[in-house]
Write a protein that holds these residues in place. Sequence first.
Motif, mmCIF file in Angstrom:
data_model
loop_
_atom_site.group_PDB
_atom_site.id
_atom_site.type_symbol
_atom_site.label_atom_id
_atom_site.label_comp_id
_atom_site.label_asym_id
_atom_site.label_seq_id
_atom_site.Cartn_x
_atom_site.Cartn_y
_atom_site.Cartn_z
ATOM 1 N N GLY A 10 15.258 26.242 -25.211
ATOM 2 C CA GLY A 10 16.225 25.284 -25.219
ATOM 3 C C GLY A 10 15.819 23.915 -24.540
ATOM 4 O O GLY A 10 16.263 22.975 -25.038
ATOM 5 N N LEU A 11 14.942 24.164 -23.702
ATOM 6 C CA LEU A 11 14.300 22.894 -22.913
ATOM 7 C C LEU A 11 13.613 21.933 -24.125
ATOM 8 O O LEU A 11 13.613 20.603 -23.893
ATOM 9 C CB LEU A 11 13.796 23.164 -21.911
ATOM 10 C CG LEU A 11 14.302 23.653 -20.402
ATOM 11 C CD1 LEU A 11 13.403 24.062 -19.322
ATOM 12 C CD2 LEU A 11 15.466 22.400 -20.035
ATOM 13 N N THR A 38 15.912 20.176 -26.466
ATOM 14 C CA THR A 38 16.690 19.138 -26.013
ATOM 15 C C THR A 38 15.760 17.952 -25.750
ATOM 16 O O THR A 38 16.408 16.885 -25.407
ATOM 17 C CB THR A 38 17.559 19.420 -24.666
ATOM 18 O OG1 THR A 38 16.611 19.686 -23.766
ATOM 19 C CG2 THR A 38 18.528 20.573 -25.117
ATOM 20 N N VAL A 65 13.566 17.956 -23.195
ATOM 21 C CA VAL A 65 13.343 17.696 -21.941
ATOM 22 C C VAL A 65 11.759 18.049 -21.543
ATOM 23 O O VAL A 65 11.094 17.215 -20.559
ATOM 24 C CB VAL A 65 14.152 18.895 -20.790
ATOM 25 C CG1 VAL A 65 13.666 18.835 -19.610
ATOM 26 C CG2 VAL A 65 15.482 18.442 -21.050
#
Length: 157
Positions: free
Chosen positions: A42-43, A46, A48
Motif C-alpha cells: 500500500g505504501l 500511494t 510514500v
Amino acid sequence: MLAETICSAVSAAGLGIAAITAYRKRFLTATRIAAYSLVPVGLVMTGVVEWVSDIAFKPSVWIGFGLLAVAWLLFMTTRAVERRSGSTRKERRAARSAERGAAVAPAASSPSLTSGAGATAAQTQKQTQGRAKKKQQAAAPGDDFSDIEAILKKHGI
C-alpha cells in the motif's frame, strides 16, 4: 526501484506466513498478519516509499532533521532546568505581579485578597492570630502520634 521490490517481497512473505497461520486454524492471528503484510504494498502504491527514498538521499533534508533535533534538545534542556530550579511559570508570573505593586497590608505576611476597603488591620490581625493558634495546636506533642496509635491499635499492633 529497489525499495519497491523489497516491499513487494516483504508483503509476499507476510501473506505466506498468514496462509500458514490460517492453515493452523488461528484465523484471528492470520488476519492480523495479512493486514500487516499488505501495508508495504500500500505504501508503494500511494507513492510514500518513493517520497521517503527521495528524502533519504538529500543532504538538506538531513540538515533539517538535525536542526529539529537540536531545537527539541534545547527545549527539553530548558524544561529540565526549569523543573530543577523549582520555579514554574505560574510562580514567576505571581512574582512579577507582586513586584508591580500588589497591595500588602502593613501587618499581613502575605498579600491581601480583598480590594483594601473591606480589609482592615484588625481583620488581618485576627487572621494571623487564628493561624498562630492552629500552628500551636498542630505542634502539640501528644496529638502528633494519636492518629498513628489509633491506626496501630486498629490493626492489632
